[in-house]
Scaffold this motif. Structure first.
Motif, mmCIF file in Angstrom:
data_model
loop_
_atom_site.group_PDB
_atom_site.id
_atom_site.type_symbol
_atom_site.label_atom_id
_atom_site.label_comp_id
_atom_site.label_asym_id
_atom_site.label_seq_id
_atom_site.Cartn_x
_atom_site.Cartn_y
_atom_site.Cartn_z
ATOM 1 N N PRO A 166 0.839 -1.209 0.000
ATOM 2 C CA PRO A 166 0.000 0.000 0.000
ATOM 3 C C PRO A 166 0.869 1.252 0.000
ATOM 4 O O PRO A 166 1.938 1.279 0.595
ATOM 5 C CB PRO A 166 -0.825 -0.119 1.275
ATOM 6 C CG PRO A 166 -0.060 -1.037 2.154
ATOM 7 C CD PRO A 166 0.701 -1.959 1.258
ATOM 8 N N GLU A 167 0.393 2.277 -0.663
ATOM 9 C CA GLU A 167 1.188 3.483 -0.788
ATOM 10 C C GLU A 167 0.556 4.691 -0.135
ATOM 11 O O GLU A 167 1.124 5.776 -0.161
ATOM 12 C CB GLU A 167 1.435 3.778 -2.278
ATOM 13 C CG GLU A 167 2.447 2.833 -2.866
ATOM 14 C CD GLU A 167 2.718 3.142 -4.317
ATOM 15 O OE1 GLU A 167 1.925 3.899 -4.937
ATOM 16 O OE2 GLU A 167 3.734 2.649 -4.833
ATOM 17 N N ASP A 168 -0.614 4.535 0.415
ATOM 18 C CA ASP A 168 -1.152 5.615 1.210
ATOM 19 C C ASP A 168 -2.029 5.028 2.303
ATOM 20 O O ASP A 168 -2.205 3.826 2.398
ATOM 21 C CB ASP A 168 -1.915 6.641 0.368
ATOM 22 C CG ASP A 168 -3.029 5.999 -0.440
ATOM 23 O OD1 ASP A 168 -3.360 6.504 -1.515
ATOM 24 O OD2 ASP A 168 -3.585 4.960 0.022
ATOM 25 N N LYS A 169 -2.589 5.915 3.051
ATOM 26 C CA LYS A 169 -3.313 5.460 4.228
ATOM 27 C C LYS A 169 -4.553 4.669 3.818
ATOM 28 O O LYS A 169 -4.873 3.647 4.398
ATOM 29 C CB LYS A 169 -3.709 6.668 5.072
ATOM 30 C CG LYS A 169 -4.287 6.290 6.413
ATOM 31 C CD LYS A 169 -4.568 7.510 7.255
ATOM 32 C CE LYS A 169 -5.836 8.200 6.770
ATOM 33 N NZ LYS A 169 -6.283 9.298 7.678
ATOM 34 N N GLU A 170 -5.242 5.140 2.824
ATOM 35 C CA GLU A 170 -6.462 4.451 2.421
ATOM 36 C C GLU A 170 -6.165 3.037 1.950
ATOM 37 O O GLU A 170 -6.861 2.090 2.300
ATOM 38 C CB GLU A 170 -7.175 5.238 1.315
ATOM 39 C CG GLU A 170 -7.867 6.503 1.775
ATOM 40 C CD GLU A 170 -6.927 7.643 2.146
ATOM 41 O OE1 GLU A 170 -7.343 8.521 2.925
ATOM 42 O OE2 GLU A 170 -5.754 7.651 1.674
ATOM 43 N N GLN B 80 -5.400 0.918 4.843
ATOM 44 C CA GLN B 80 -6.545 0.532 5.656
ATOM 45 C C GLN B 80 -7.420 -0.474 4.933
ATOM 46 O O GLN B 80 -8.189 -1.205 5.566
ATOM 47 C CB GLN B 80 -7.369 1.787 6.012
ATOM 48 C CG GLN B 80 -6.728 2.580 7.122
ATOM 49 C CD GLN B 80 -7.451 3.891 7.359
ATOM 50 O OE1 GLN B 80 -8.073 4.459 6.463
ATOM 51 N NE2 GLN B 80 -7.364 4.366 8.582
ATOM 52 N N HIS C 72 11.487 2.228 5.913
ATOM 53 C CA HIS C 72 10.427 3.165 6.312
ATOM 54 C C HIS C 72 9.044 2.552 6.123
ATOM 55 O O HIS C 72 8.146 2.729 6.950
ATOM 56 C CB HIS C 72 10.558 4.453 5.496
ATOM 57 C CG HIS C 72 9.681 5.566 6.013
ATOM 58 N ND1 HIS C 72 8.341 5.652 5.721
ATOM 59 C CD2 HIS C 72 9.978 6.619 6.797
ATOM 60 C CE1 HIS C 72 7.837 6.725 6.314
ATOM 61 N NE2 HIS C 72 8.806 7.327 6.983
ATOM 62 N N LYS C 73 8.908 1.836 5.037
ATOM 63 C CA LYS C 73 7.648 1.140 4.772
ATOM 64 C C LYS C 73 7.300 0.211 5.910
ATOM 65 O O LYS C 73 6.179 0.221 6.427
ATOM 66 C CB LYS C 73 7.784 0.316 3.483
ATOM 67 C CG LYS C 73 7.122 0.860 2.271
ATOM 68 C CD LYS C 73 7.155 -0.197 1.179
ATOM 69 C CE LYS C 73 7.044 0.493 -0.181
ATOM 70 N NZ LYS C 73 7.105 -0.453 -1.307
ATOM 71 N N ASN D 91 6.327 2.015 9.104
ATOM 72 C CA ASN D 91 4.989 2.595 9.028
ATOM 73 C C ASN D 91 3.908 1.532 9.105
ATOM 74 O O ASN D 91 2.884 1.694 9.770
ATOM 75 C CB ASN D 91 4.856 3.393 7.721
ATOM 76 C CG ASN D 91 4.016 4.643 7.917
ATOM 77 O OD1 ASN D 91 4.246 5.683 7.320
ATOM 78 N ND2 ASN D 91 3.006 4.539 8.740
ATOM 79 N N TYR D 92 4.123 0.432 8.384
ATOM 80 C CA TYR D 92 3.151 -0.649 8.382
ATOM 81 C C TYR D 92 2.955 -1.234 9.767
ATOM 82 O O TYR D 92 1.839 -1.518 10.204
ATOM 83 C CB TYR D 92 3.576 -1.763 7.429
ATOM 84 C CG TYR D 92 3.550 -1.379 5.984
ATOM 85 C CD1 TYR D 92 4.160 -2.187 5.033
ATOM 86 C CD2 TYR D 92 2.884 -0.236 5.540
ATOM 87 C CE1 TYR D 92 4.138 -1.864 3.698
ATOM 88 C CE2 TYR D 92 2.859 0.103 4.197
ATOM 89 C CZ TYR D 92 3.483 -0.716 3.272
ATOM 90 O OH TYR D 92 3.451 -0.386 1.944
ATOM 91 N N LYS E 211 3.497 0.216 12.612
ATOM 92 C CA LYS E 211 2.800 1.141 13.493
ATOM 93 C C LYS E 211 1.306 1.166 13.180
ATOM 94 O O LYS E 211 0.471 1.281 14.081
ATOM 95 C CB LYS E 211 3.413 2.541 13.355
ATOM 96 C CG LYS E 211 4.730 2.650 14.121
ATOM 97 C CD LYS E 211 5.555 3.869 13.726
ATOM 98 C CE LYS E 211 6.863 3.897 14.506
ATOM 99 N NZ LYS E 211 7.825 4.880 14.022
ATOM 100 N N LEU E 212 1.001 1.041 11.932
ATOM 101 C CA LEU E 212 -0.405 0.925 11.555
ATOM 102 C C LEU E 212 -1.024 -0.322 12.161
ATOM 103 O O LEU E 212 -2.109 -0.273 12.757
ATOM 104 C CB LEU E 212 -0.523 0.846 10.035
ATOM 105 C CG LEU E 212 -0.627 2.170 9.265
ATOM 106 C CD1 LEU E 212 -0.492 1.915 7.778
ATOM 107 C CD2 LEU E 212 -1.965 2.858 9.548
#
Lengths: 227, 619
Positions: free
Chosen positions: A94-98, A101, A208-209, A212-213, A215-216
């Motif tokens: 995934p490349e953005d929040k949407e 999610q 970084h990916k 971020n993942y 933490k999501l």
């Protein structure tokens, strides 16, 4: 029975020493089976630990890239050659929040594990090649070594999390293969530097990916999207 | 004609050019994208700087394409970000993908393109400052007052899903201070400050940053006035701590001053110097060599307090001087008995030999073949069944063999040792023995050594048996028993007689009263008319055995049935030892009706009491 008698003392001491020796090889706490309430606490600790590791790995990667660029390739336009140079770009990340999610939890975890697995070999070769360089930059080498080690630990932790959250997951060993080793060993300095630059660039991005993942996922799984 | 046309054309062109130049219309200069920022990882904005203006209205357009795509896109929003900006909305923003963008400036005259800029949203994240910073002074009742500050994250940032992670930092300073006091607050949105200066006005600011990105700008300053009654309890605590520490230090100093030495000795115990067992350095300093030597050689014969109660004092008579009793009374042990002995002054060895009362007393305790009567009224308190100790005899014989010089056939046994159970006296005996051991005569010295050793041994055996006053008496009694009705009385020598290096002499029994009490007097040569020169006893001597001890510490002596030669004790002029016994001896003498002459046997200058005489007198 006099506990302080010499034979008891000796046996107690022997027992203590043997326990200490055995404790060194004790494996981490076993994963609790099934989704019991107690497992959430263990999962929380696992996620906390994974997030700490991923955060640390990205910091190291970012520093390593900055140092390499500053020293070898600054202002020479190497960034132009990094387009589509990462071996993990084939993964449907995934490349953005949407998008993040929308992806389901299981796939998300598998994705993370695939990325981590795909970086085992590149990191190994990175360390080997940097170590073999003439005038090997110590700062870069030390960071590479640390990143390699921490990535392995993070992978172990992720596999633990997967086994807890999705115990039925079949072990999927498919991951993108890195084939940039010949580039790292090229005779042409420009080409070699470009290969290293690409590798470090991709490493910085993928770390970084992963950070971020995770933490999501942590907020999603542990805190129920209420961090 | 043609020349006119050409020149006209050139003139026209130059005029046109001049007009244009005067107007300043040029193609635009090269713009430059100088900054791109994303406040929330969901949108981002880029700003460019336009180049030189061509004098004409210039249009800028930003075009971009993304990594992995070939299609060119144009900036979706030129307005939101302000002039010369391009804002990328959520649908246009992708993480972990490089944007390649450039700005195109066009005007009527032309256009120019900026350089390509490679942008990855991942690395351009910079949030807005936190909002709603509130600061207040809180003073709870039972706790210290503090400054409490609270803020909220900037808008448009998604923290709940974990997409964005914020870290905060606050700083504050008094209004007129130069330096800020900065504190890192982590991911929390509140903070507590404890150390503050009361009565001052403070400025407080806060900022934030993403987990990987740039710090935001500082929030606008919030002012807070610290009330004047903001009590800093820390100072009070520190003052009390300081006072307590001072008091404790004073106590320690005082204790050290009082008992410093003992403490120092406790921590650093004095190194013990070399010490010879029984060796008293002080004696050496004082010059009391006899005591010193006694300690050196005779350490196995320690004096005991038990002997203090013994009554017999060792009396020595100086043979060289007039034959008057020269009783040497030591303060510690008043002598009560007198032994009738006569020692040849010529033979120094005799002092250290068996003839010396001390030595012989020790030695003769064991090998007493010849009976010797001795009367010590005070020593013996109770009668004791004499044990058969014929064991003395072989020793006596051996001793005889050892000291041929002084005795003709065990003359030592004929001596009259006085028992002194005074500890000091026994100590002095050893001293004397040792002194004799270091005497001038070699042969006697050796003998003396042996004698001394034996004396030590015997005294040791005596001592080892028992302790205490009863022990003393028992020792005396044991002497009796050992002698098997012989009466060799061990006589621990006094120190003084030997210390003075005077020749030893024995005390004669002055008289014996009907109760069997002996009064002992120093031998009076004038009376006796005996030559001063001592002669070795002709034959073996015998001692009178004590048959019983009477109530008044009176010894009842009986003749030795085995005795060949009966030693007869001669009355002589009595010299009064200052004691009760003298009086009694006087009486005894008065009561003595035996024939002195008959009883008296002159044997080498030694007078002995004939037990037969006693029997006469007694019965």
């Amino acid at each position: 029975m006099n506990i302080k008698g010499s034979p008891w003392k000796g046996s107690l001491l022997l027992l203590l020493v043997s326990n200490l020796l055995l404790c060194q090889n004790v494996a981490p706490l076993p994963v609790c089976p099934g989704g019991a309430a107690r497992c959430q606490v263990t999962l929380r600790d696992l996620f906390d630990r994974a997030v700490v590791l991923s955060h640390y790995i990205h910091n190291l990667s970012s520093e390593m890239f900055s140092e390499f660029d500053k020293r070898y390739t600054h202002g020479r336009g190497f960034i132009t050659r990094t387009i589509n140079s990462c071996h993990t770009s084939s993964l449907p990340t995934p490349e953005d929040k949407e998008q993040a999610q929308q992806i389901n939890q299981k796939d998300f975890l598998s994705l993370i594990v695939s990325i981590l697995r795909s970086w085992n070999e590149p990191l190994y070769h990175l360390v080997t090649e940097v170590r073999g360089m003439q005038e090997a930059p110590e700062a870069i080498l030390s960071k590479a070594v640390e990143i390699e080690e921490q990535t392995k630990r993070l992978l172990e932790g992720m596999e633990l999390i997967v086994s807890q959250v999705h115990p039925e997951t079949k072990e999927n060993e498919i991951y993108p293969v890195w084939s940039g080793l010949p580039s790292l060993q090229m005779a042409d300095e420009e080409s070699r530097l470009s290969a290293y630059y690409n590798l470090l660039h991709c490493l910085r991005r993928d770390s970084h990916k992963i950070d971020n993942y995770l933490k999501l996922l942590k907020c999603r799984i542990i805190h129920n999207n209420n961090c | 004609m043609k020349e006119n046309v050409v020149s006209a054309t050139v003139f026209t062109l130059l005029l046109f050019l001049n007009t244009c130049l005067l107007n300043g219309q040029l193609p635009p200069g090269k713009p430059e994208i100088f900054k791109c920022r994303s406040p929330n990882k969901e949108t981002f904005t880029c700003w460019w700087r336009p180049g030189t203006d061509g004098g004409l209205p210039t249009n800028y357009s930003l075009t971009y394409h993304r990594e992995g795509e070939t299609l060119m896109h144009e900036c979706p929003d030129y307005i939101t970000g302000g002039p010369n900006s391009c804002h990328f909305g959520k649908q246009y923003t992708s993480m972990w993908r490089t944007y390649i963008m450039m700005v195109n400036a066009t005007n009527q005259m032309g256009s120019s393109f900026s350089d390509e800029l490679y942008v990855d949203v991942t690395y351009i994240v910079q949030p807005d400052p936190p909002l709603e910073l509130t600061v207040e002074v809180k003073q709870p009742e039972d706790r210290k007052p503090y400054l409490w500050m609270k803020w909220s994250p900037p808008t448009l940032i998604d923290l709940k899903t974990g997409w964005f992670t914020l870290l905060y930092e606050i700083r504050l300073k008094p209004e007129k201070a130069a330096e800020w006091e900065t504190h890192f607050a982590g991911q929390q949105t509140e903070f507590k400050i404890l150390s503050l200066h009361p009565g001052q006005k403070y400025l407080v600011q806060v900022r934030c940053k993403p987990d990987h990105g740039y710090w935001s700008a500082w929030s606008p300053a919030t002012f807070i006035q610290i009330p004047s009654d903001f009590i800093m309890n820390d100072t009070t605590v520190w003052i009390s701590v300081a006072v307590l520490s001072a008091v404790i230090c004073l106590i320690i100093v005082w204790a050290v001053a009082l008992k410093g030495y003992s403490m120092v000795t406790c921590i650093f115990p004095p190194v013990p110097g070399p010490k010879i067992k029984g060796f008293d350095a002080h004696l050496l300093e004082k010059g009391k060599s006899e005591e010193l030597l006694s300690a050196l050689g005779c350490q196995d014969f320690p004096p005991t307090s038990d002997y203090e109660d013994l009554l017999v004092e060792y009396l020595e008579v100086d043979d060289s001087e007039d034959q008057h009793l020269m009783s040497v009374h030591s303060k510690e042990h008043p002598s009560q008995g007198m032994k009738p002995t006569y020692l040849d002054p010529d033979t120094d060895s005799g002092r250290g030999s068996c003839d010396s009362p001390s030595l012989l007393s020790e030695k003769c305790e064991e090998p007493q073949a010849n009976p010797s009567t001795f009367y010590d009224p005070e020593v013996i308190e109770k009668p004791e069944n004499p044990e058969t100790t014929h064991t003395w005899d072989p020793q006596c014989i051996s001793m005889e063999g050892k000291i041929p010089y002084f005795h003709a056939g065990g003359s030592k046994c004929s001596t009259w040792p006085l028992i002194q159970h005074n500890p000091r006296s026994s100590y002095h005996n050893i001293t004397d023995v040792c002194e004799l051991a270091v005497g001038p005569a070699d042969a006697p010295a050796t003998l003396l050594d042996e004698a001394g050793k034996d004396a030590l041994k015997s005294s040791q055996t005596i001592k080892s048996r028992e302790e205490g006053k009863a022990a003393q008496q028992r020792e005396v009694e044991s002497f009796h028993s050992k002698t098997d009705q012989d009466t060799p009385w061990l006589l621990p020598q006094e120190k003084t007689p030997f210390g003075s290096a005077k020749p030893l002499d024995y005390v004669e029994i002055h008289k014996v009263n009907k109760d069997g009490a002996l009064s002992l007097l120093p031998k009076q040569r004038e009376n006796s008319g005996q030559p001063e020169k001592p002669r070795a006893p002709e034959n073996s001597k015998e001692y009178a055995k004590v048959s019983e001890v009477m109530d008044n510490n009176i010894l009842v002596l009986v003749p030795d049935p085995h005795a060949k030669n009966v030693a007869c004790f001669e009355e002589s002029a009595k010299e009064a030892p200052p004691s009760l016994e003298q009086n009694q001896a006087e009486k005894d003498l008065a009561n003595f009706t035996a024939t002195p002459s008959k009883c008296r046997i002159q044997l080498g200058g030694l007078d002995y009491l004939d037990p037969a005489c006693f029997t006469h007198s007694f019965h």
